[in-house]
Design an enzyme around this catalytic site. Structure first.
Site: not given
Length: 638
Positions: A288, A376, A404
């Site tokens: 990343k 979640e 969610r």
């Protein structure tokens, strides 16, 4: 800053142009693509490190596959800036995330190259499988479908539901696992450790691939034989290596891991895999922030760094000491204070400890804070399990992502009336991240659920008091929602005091119009009343108009004493909320007035029955009419 001239990127208006280049030119395309993204994001803030990390994957995919006829399904749009630039939006990329500009995340409403919505994680495999099945049923077997999912998103339950269905449905789906050991904060959990430990012999994979191609060319590899051979070779390899590959255990062919930054090698691999039958997974290691040293060194900060100097890497941060603290930081510091006083308090967050400032408690009490990854639903049920056996979880989830976990909130917490404190950060309009990230639906969605207390503080003092109140004994499931960004108080620390659940407060007396608000949007009401009180600053408003303002604090239980007072005294009522109008505070007030025989005129201010696009918070509040000007207008017109 003068834009750099890019010799290859300037020739690319669409992937067709990219495919005219030679493979040897692709590394330079990737270099120019990175530089272009860095230059743009430096002056127009957005998500940087993720897109830098997938530059080679992006170029290789559009080079090998016939997009948009072939489908590339991105999982989370943070990584798709390079995709946008290569698909005809380079000239518009300077408008990214701005009002009226291109969308912050890929959307089929913007481009035919954007195959699906990808603001929330873990949905790419399911969506891509749906497209693969649709291609077969619609007689388009030549269409290829690729899902690109990150290692962080692999912790989401939907990703595993999709993998389970991929393994049992006839399809030729390719899943690319972008393994950078990151989500936003560092990846956590067993999947992260599994990917770190996964060792599959690349020579073995290459030999097996060549053998399968040869057998297929000779007509000796039917579908049933292919599956049988996969099961046999998986069993042999597992016995020899003493390791079961989770993907091959699901009959999904596994290839890798390979270097995700070697674009020429990626092109070679993708070309070889392109026409391979059956589901397969290509495991790629990436970094990343790759190619930009500051982002490589601090990927969490450079996930969305704000404005910065691209040459030096200096972030242009607003360090104004007089600027109020962000609500998230007030939450983080207050949580630590409460946890130091109450040993039952634990913290839970799905992959956002820095974003929600739970890292403050995590640093001091690592054994009592839990980052569960992008999961979640699990965060809520995990919190419910701890609450069932005596702990007091503060479960912090961004409001839009809490959608969610709707069933988990009902079934695993509210049904048993468990003591879980839900802190919903980024509630209401969040600004430039747009429709996928606005916390628009929490009030309306949660209001019908029994046993829930639903609250929203008007300022930082109220946030601290509500957090203190929520951790007192036997409060049951307790929701506190607050917005993204800074508050209104410079001295945000205050003594802890209990707020009686279900009570609001009258902030301003009046006789003609009552304005009822919930949460920090009430500060706009306060400002609107000040403006109307000044004939010089607002000549259209009459200084004789007497306006009362009530901060309701709680949507549920709602303060019926206030509603009784307002119903008896006022014929004109305005409700103001930073959430959808349908089902929220305004609806609750109308229901109560009707049930109790009052018939005032009620004007509801809030978000309309449509998705609100991106722009600054101020711009969006103005558009939907909940800024100071919109409230003044409503008061004048009622």
């Amino acid at each position: 800053m003068e834009k750099t001239e890019f010799t290859l990127l300037n020739k690319i208006q669409s992937p067709k142009d990219l495919r005219q280049l030679s493979v040897d030119e692709l590394p330079k395309v990737c270099k120019e693509l990175r530089e272009d993204i860095i230059e743009e994001v430096a002056v127009n803030p957005g998500h940087l490190a993720s897109s830098l990390g997938v530059a080679e994957i992006t170029v290789a995919l559009h080079y090998v596959y016939n997009t948009p006829e072939d489908r590339i399904v991105w999982d989370v749009g943070h990584q798709a800036y390079g995709h946008k630039i290569l698909t005809g939006r380079r000239d518009q990329f300077c408008t990214n995330r701005k009002l009226g500009g291109i969308k912050p995340f890929p959307s089929p409403t913007e481009s035919e190259y954007d195959t699906f919505a990808c603001g929330h994680a873990s949905n790419s495999i399911s969506a891509a499988l749906g497209m693969a099945v649709a291609a077969q049923l619609e007689g388009k077997p030549e269409r290829h479908v690729v899902a690109v999912i990150g290692d962080g998103a692999m912790s989401g339950g939907l990703a595993f539901e999709g993998l389970n269905n991929v393994s049992s449905s006839p399809n030729d789906l390719l899943i690319i696992l972008n393994d950078n050991n990151m989500s936003i904060d560092r990846s956590v959990g067993g999947m992260k450790q599994y990917l770190l430990n996964l060792s599959t012999n690349e020579t073995y994979n290459a030999l097996r691939f060549k053998a399968s191609r040869w057998l297929h060319s000779k007509g000796m590899l039917s579908e049933d034989r292919r599956k049988g051979i996969i099961r046999l070779t998986n069993a042999v390899k597992s016995a020899i290596s003493h390791q079961q590959n989770i993907f091959e255990g699901m009959n999904i062919r596994y290839f890798g891991p390979f270097d995700g930054h070697n674009v020429k090698e990626l092109v070679r691999i993708l070309r070889q895999m392109k026409d391979m039958k059956g589901p397969k997974l290509l495991h790629l290691h990436t970094q990343k922030g790759h190619g930009y040293a500051p982002a490589e060194k601090d990927v969490t900060t450079w996930h969305a760094p704000g404005k910065f100097n691209p040459d030096t890497g200096e972030r242009l941060v607003d360090n104004d000491p007089n600027k109020p603290q962000k609500y998230q930081d007030v939450f983080g510091h207050t949580l630590l204070e409460l946890a130091q006083q109450n040993p039952k308090i634990v913290g839970v967050t799905p992959a956002m400890p820095s974003g929600c400032s739970m890292n403050i408690m995590m640093k001091e009490m690592p054994e009592r804070t839990f980052d569960v990854g992008i999961a979640e639903g699990h965060a809520v049920t995990f919190s419910g399990g701890m609450a069932k056996d005596g702990l007091l979880p503060f479960c912090n989830i961004y409001s839009a992502f809490a959608q969610r976990a709707f069933d988990n909130i009902i079934h695993d917490v509210a049904l048993l009336n468990l003591n879980v404190v839900f802190c919903f950060d980024r509630a209401g309009l969040v600004g430039e991240d747009g429709a996928t990230h606005h916390g628009a639906f929490d009030l309306a969605a949660l209001r019908p659920i029994p046993n829930l207390t639903i609250s929203s503080p008007m300022d930082e003092h109220e946030l601290r008091r509500l957090m203190y109140t929520a951790q007192l004994p036997d409060k049951g499931p307790f929701v506190i929602r607050y917005p993204r960004g800074g508050g209104v108080l410079h001295d945000w620390r205050c003594p802890f005091e209990e707020i009686k659940v279900g009570t609001g407060r009258r902030l301003h007396d009046g006789d003609d119009i009552a304005v009822l608000s919930i949460g920090p949007i009430g500060n706009n009401v306060t400002e609107a009343i000040k403006l109307i009180s000044s004939e010089s600053s607002h000549p259209r408003a009459s200084r004789n108009t007497s306006i009362a303002h009530y901060d309701m604090r709680f949507l549920k239980p709602i303060d019926e004493a206030i509603l009784e007072e307002v119903g008896r005294k006022f014929k004109r009522i305005i409700t103001v909320e930073n959430g959808v109008k349908r089902g929220g505070l305004g609806s609750a007030v109308l229901e109560w007035m009707n049930d109790h025989g009052y018939q005032p005129k009620v004007v509801r201010l809030g978000l309309p029955d449509q998705f609100v696009e991106h722009g600054t918070v101020n711009e969006l509040q103005h558009i939907v009419g909940i800024d100071t000007e919109g409230i003044v207008k409503a008061i004048e017109e009622i």
